[in-house]
Motif scaffolding. Structure first.
Motif, PDB file in Angstrom:
ATOM      1  N   SER A 166      -6.027   8.476  -8.292  1.00  0.00           N
ATOM      2  CA  SER A 166      -4.899   9.404  -8.412  1.00  0.00           C
ATOM      3  C   SER A 166      -3.603   8.619  -8.619  1.00  0.00           C
ATOM      4  CB  SER A 166      -4.777  10.243  -7.135  1.00  0.00           C
ATOM      5  OG  SER A 166      -3.489  10.818  -7.051  1.00  0.00           O
ATOM      6  N   PRO A 167      -2.946   8.805  -9.772  1.00  0.00           N
ATOM      7  CA  PRO A 167      -1.670   8.119 -10.007  1.00  0.00           C
ATOM      8  C   PRO A 167      -0.612   8.471  -8.957  1.00  0.00           C
ATOM      9  CG  PRO A 167      -2.506   9.044 -12.053  1.00  0.00           C
ATOM     10  CD  PRO A 167      -3.386   9.566 -10.949  1.00  0.00           C
ATOM     11  N   GLU A 168      -0.647   9.707  -8.471  1.00  0.00           N
ATOM     12  CA  GLU A 168       0.323  10.123  -7.446  1.00  0.00           C
ATOM     13  C   GLU A 168       0.145   9.320  -6.158  1.00  0.00           C
ATOM     14  OE1 GLU A 168       1.893  14.085  -5.078  1.00  0.00           O
ATOM     15  OE2 GLU A 168       0.089  14.231  -6.298  1.00  0.00           O
ATOM     16  N   LEU A 169      -1.094   9.148  -5.717  1.00  0.00           N
ATOM     17  CA  LEU A 169      -1.337   8.367  -4.498  1.00  0.00           C
ATOM     18  C   LEU A 169      -0.988   6.902  -4.718  1.00  0.00           C
ATOM     19  CD1 LEU A 169      -4.627   9.873  -3.009  1.00  0.00           C
ATOM     20  CD2 LEU A 169      -2.251  10.355  -2.390  1.00  0.00           C
ATOM     21  N   GLN A 170      -1.264   6.372  -5.903  1.00  0.00           N
ATOM     22  CA  GLN A 170      -0.877   4.995  -6.217  1.00  0.00           C
ATOM     23  C   GLN A 170       0.630   4.825  -6.082  1.00  0.00           C
ATOM     24  OE1 GLN A 170      -2.241   3.710 -10.069  1.00  0.00           O
ATOM     25  NE2 GLN A 170      -4.365   4.271  -9.653  1.00  0.00           N
ATOM     26  N   LYS A 171       1.383   5.749  -6.667  1.00  0.00           N
ATOM     27  CA  LYS A 171       2.842   5.676  -6.643  1.00  0.00           C
ATOM     28  C   LYS A 171       3.376   5.825  -5.218  1.00  0.00           C
ATOM     29  CE  LYS A 171       6.918   8.087  -8.404  1.00  0.00           C
ATOM     30  NZ  LYS A 171       7.338   9.000  -7.351  1.00  0.00           N
ATOM     31  N   ASN A 172       2.929   6.847  -4.500  1.00  0.00           N
ATOM     32  CA  ASN A 172       3.442   7.123  -3.155  1.00  0.00           C
ATOM     33  C   ASN A 172       3.167   5.997  -2.169  1.00  0.00           C
ATOM     34  OD1 ASN A 172       4.241   9.564  -4.181  1.00  0.00           O
ATOM     35  ND2 ASN A 172       2.687  10.764  -3.123  1.00  0.00           N
ATOM     36  N   ASN A 173       2.122   5.221  -2.400  1.00  0.00           N
ATOM     37  CA  ASN A 173       1.732   4.172  -1.469  1.00  0.00           C
ATOM     38  C   ASN A 173       2.092   2.769  -1.948  1.00  0.00           C
ATOM     39  OD1 ASN A 173       0.035   5.358   0.905  1.00  0.00           O
ATOM     40  ND2 ASN A 173      -0.463   6.569  -0.900  1.00  0.00           N
TER      41      ASN A 173
ATOM     42  N   TYR B 192       1.009   1.147  -4.364  1.00  0.00           N
ATOM     43  CA  TYR B 192      -0.243   0.466  -4.705  1.00  0.00           C
ATOM     44  C   TYR B 192      -0.060  -0.555  -5.831  1.00  0.00           C
ATOM     45  CZ  TYR B 192      -5.200   0.156  -6.044  1.00  0.00           C
ATOM     46  OH  TYR B 192      -6.465  -0.277  -6.347  1.00  0.00           O
ATOM     47  N   LEU B 193       0.596  -0.157  -6.901  1.00  0.00           N
ATOM     48  CA  LEU B 193       0.775  -1.064  -8.042  1.00  0.00           C
ATOM     49  C   LEU B 193       1.946  -2.017  -7.819  1.00  0.00           C
ATOM     50  CD1 LEU B 193       0.124   1.450 -10.961  1.00  0.00           C
ATOM     51  CD2 LEU B 193      -1.448  -0.236 -10.006  1.00  0.00           C
ATOM     52  N   ASN B 194       3.034  -1.521  -7.229  1.00  0.00           N
ATOM     53  CA  ASN B 194       4.219  -2.359  -6.999  1.00  0.00           C
ATOM     54  C   ASN B 194       3.900  -3.589  -6.160  1.00  0.00           C
ATOM     55  OD1 ASN B 194       5.452  -0.222  -8.229  1.00  0.00           O
ATOM     56  ND2 ASN B 194       6.699   0.371  -6.490  1.00  0.00           N
ATOM     57  N   HIS B 195       3.038  -3.413  -5.178  1.00  0.00           N
ATOM     58  CA  HIS B 195       2.744  -4.497  -4.237  1.00  0.00           C
ATOM     59  C   HIS B 195       1.380  -5.143  -4.485  1.00  0.00           C
ATOM     60  CE1 HIS B 195       6.337  -3.556  -2.031  1.00  0.00           C
ATOM     61  NE2 HIS B 195       5.969  -2.300  -1.923  1.00  0.00           N
ATOM     62  N   ARG B 196       0.746  -4.727  -5.570  1.00  0.00           N
ATOM     63  CA  ARG B 196      -0.580  -5.272  -5.916  1.00  0.00           C
ATOM     64  C   ARG B 196      -1.540  -5.197  -4.734  1.00  0.00           C
ATOM     65  NH1 ARG B 196       1.092 -10.389  -9.721  1.00  0.00           N
ATOM     66  NH2 ARG B 196       2.355  -9.141 -11.113  1.00  0.00           N
ATOM     67  N   LEU B 197      -1.560  -4.041  -4.115  1.00  0.00           N
ATOM     68  CA  LEU B 197      -2.443  -3.822  -2.977  1.00  0.00           C
ATOM     69  C   LEU B 197      -3.872  -3.661  -3.463  1.00  0.00           C
ATOM     70  CD1 LEU B 197      -0.271  -1.163  -1.140  1.00  0.00           C
ATOM     71  CD2 LEU B 197      -0.574  -3.549  -0.475  1.00  0.00           C
ATOM     72  N   THR B 198      -4.815  -3.976  -2.600  1.00  0.00           N
ATOM     73  CA  THR B 198      -6.211  -3.682  -2.888  1.00  0.00           C
ATOM     74  C   THR B 198      -6.739  -2.810  -1.766  1.00  0.00           C
ATOM     75  OG1 THR B 198      -7.187  -5.556  -1.688  1.00  0.00           O
ATOM     76  CG2 THR B 198      -6.511  -5.946  -3.992  1.00  0.00           C
ATOM     77  N   GLU B 199      -7.737  -2.032  -2.095  1.00  0.00           N
ATOM     78  CA  GLU B 199      -8.345  -1.169  -1.098  1.00  0.00           C
ATOM     79  C   GLU B 199      -8.938  -1.992   0.042  1.00  0.00           C
ATOM     80  OE1 GLU B 199      -8.911  -1.042  -4.352  1.00  0.00           O
ATOM     81  OE2 GLU B 199      -8.417   0.979  -5.022  1.00  0.00           O
ATOM     82  N   VAL B 200      -9.477  -3.163  -0.275  1.00  0.00           N
ATOM     83  CA  VAL B 200     -10.055  -4.025   0.764  1.00  0.00           C
ATOM     84  C   VAL B 200      -8.988  -4.430   1.772  1.00  0.00           C
ATOM     85  CG1 VAL B 200     -11.158  -6.264   1.229  1.00  0.00           C
ATOM     86  CG2 VAL B 200     -11.917  -4.885  -0.708  1.00  0.00           C
ATOM     87  N   GLN B 201      -7.815  -4.822   1.285  1.00  0.00           N
ATOM     88  CA  GLN B 201      -6.720  -5.214   2.189  1.00  0.00           C
ATOM     89  C   GLN B 201      -6.288  -4.044   3.068  1.00  0.00           C
ATOM     90  OE1 GLN B 201      -4.163  -6.342  -1.072  1.00  0.00           O
ATOM     91  NE2 GLN B 201      -4.155  -8.498  -0.429  1.00  0.00           N
ATOM     92  N   MET B 202      -6.137  -2.894   2.447  1.00  0.00           N
ATOM     93  CA  MET B 202      -5.673  -1.716   3.175  1.00  0.00           C
ATOM     94  C   MET B 202      -6.694  -1.277   4.220  1.00  0.00           C
ATOM     95  SD  MET B 202      -4.147   0.171  -0.200  1.00  0.00           S
ATOM     96  CE  MET B 202      -3.131   1.472   0.483  1.00  0.00           C
TER      97      MET B 202
ATOM     98  N   LEU C 228       5.307   1.094   3.009  1.00  0.00           N
ATOM     99  CA  LEU C 228       4.616   1.220   4.294  1.00  0.00           C
ATOM    100  C   LEU C 228       3.505   0.187   4.464  1.00  0.00           C
ATOM    101  CD1 LEU C 228       4.245   2.842   6.945  1.00  0.00           C
ATOM    102  CD2 LEU C 228       2.516   4.170   5.729  1.00  0.00           C
ATOM    103  N   TRP C 229       2.668   0.019   3.457  1.00  0.00           N
ATOM    104  CA  TRP C 229       1.496  -0.846   3.574  1.00  0.00           C
ATOM    105  C   TRP C 229       1.845  -2.331   3.612  1.00  0.00           C
ATOM    106  CZ3 TRP C 229      -3.216   0.764   4.952  1.00  0.00           C
ATOM    107  CH2 TRP C 229      -3.474   2.135   4.867  1.00  0.00           C
ATOM    108  N   VAL C 230       3.075  -2.692   3.280  1.00  0.00           N
ATOM    109  CA  VAL C 230       3.461  -4.107   3.319  1.00  0.00           C
ATOM    110  C   VAL C 230       4.457  -4.399   4.440  1.00  0.00           C
ATOM    111  CG1 VAL C 230       2.943  -4.518   0.882  1.00  0.00           C
ATOM    112  CG2 VAL C 230       5.257  -3.811   1.543  1.00  0.00           C
TER     113      VAL C 230
END
Length: 148
Positions: free
Chosen positions: A17-24, A26-36, A91-93
């Motif tokens: 979901s692009p919306e969930l990527q943006k809100n979290n 995800y792309l800005n911080h190069r997060l991975t699901e494994v890290q999260m 939030l995630w970082v």
């Protein structure tokens, strides 16, 4: 035979979901699901006496069931509820109680004790046997939780 979903595959599917990527962020911080998932697992681990496997090795209960004794179900539930209600792209970082650690701890507390910030009661927590119902209940609690 009932289908089990791998926890990591489930998380990756959420982030289609692009919306969930943006809100979290995800792309800005190069997060991975494994890290999260690893961050969520670290906090869920405190509720188990045995060492939990890495997120890649965990599975959700089959056929949409929810079992609070299955760490895959609990990690998925905490992860998904935070991801779906979060609008803070950092939030995630952000470590510590002012960031993702605090959010996970508060969400776990809400899962077990309901929306009250002080005290709480186990009967106000999440007691569902279907994953979708547990997710709906937890998001309702998060949306209505009392401030500290």
């Amino acid at each position: 035979m009932p289908q089990e979903k791998n926890l990591l595959a489930y998380a990756k599917n959420l982030f289609e979901s692009p919306e969930l990527q943006k809100n979290n962020g995800y792309l800005n911080h190069r997060l991975t699901e494994v890290q999260m998932l690893a961050v969520v697992r670290k906090h869920v681990q405190t509720h188990y006496t045995v060492q939990l496997p890495e997120p890649q090795s965990l599975h959700l209960s089959p056929d949409g069931a929810f079992n609070n004794h299955n760490p895959g179900d609990l990690i998925a539930l905490i992860f998904e509820s935070i991801v779906k209600v979060n609008w803070n792209q950092n939030l995630w970082v952000e470590p510590g109680d002012g960031g993702i650690d605090g959010e996970i701890k508060t969400t776990l507390r809400n899962y077990f004790l309901g929306p009250r910030s002080i005290g709480g009661a186990p009967e106000e927590g999440v007691h569902e046997d279907r994953y979708n119902n547990a997710l709906e209940r937890l998001i309702h609690i998060i949306d209505n939780r009392k401030p500290f």
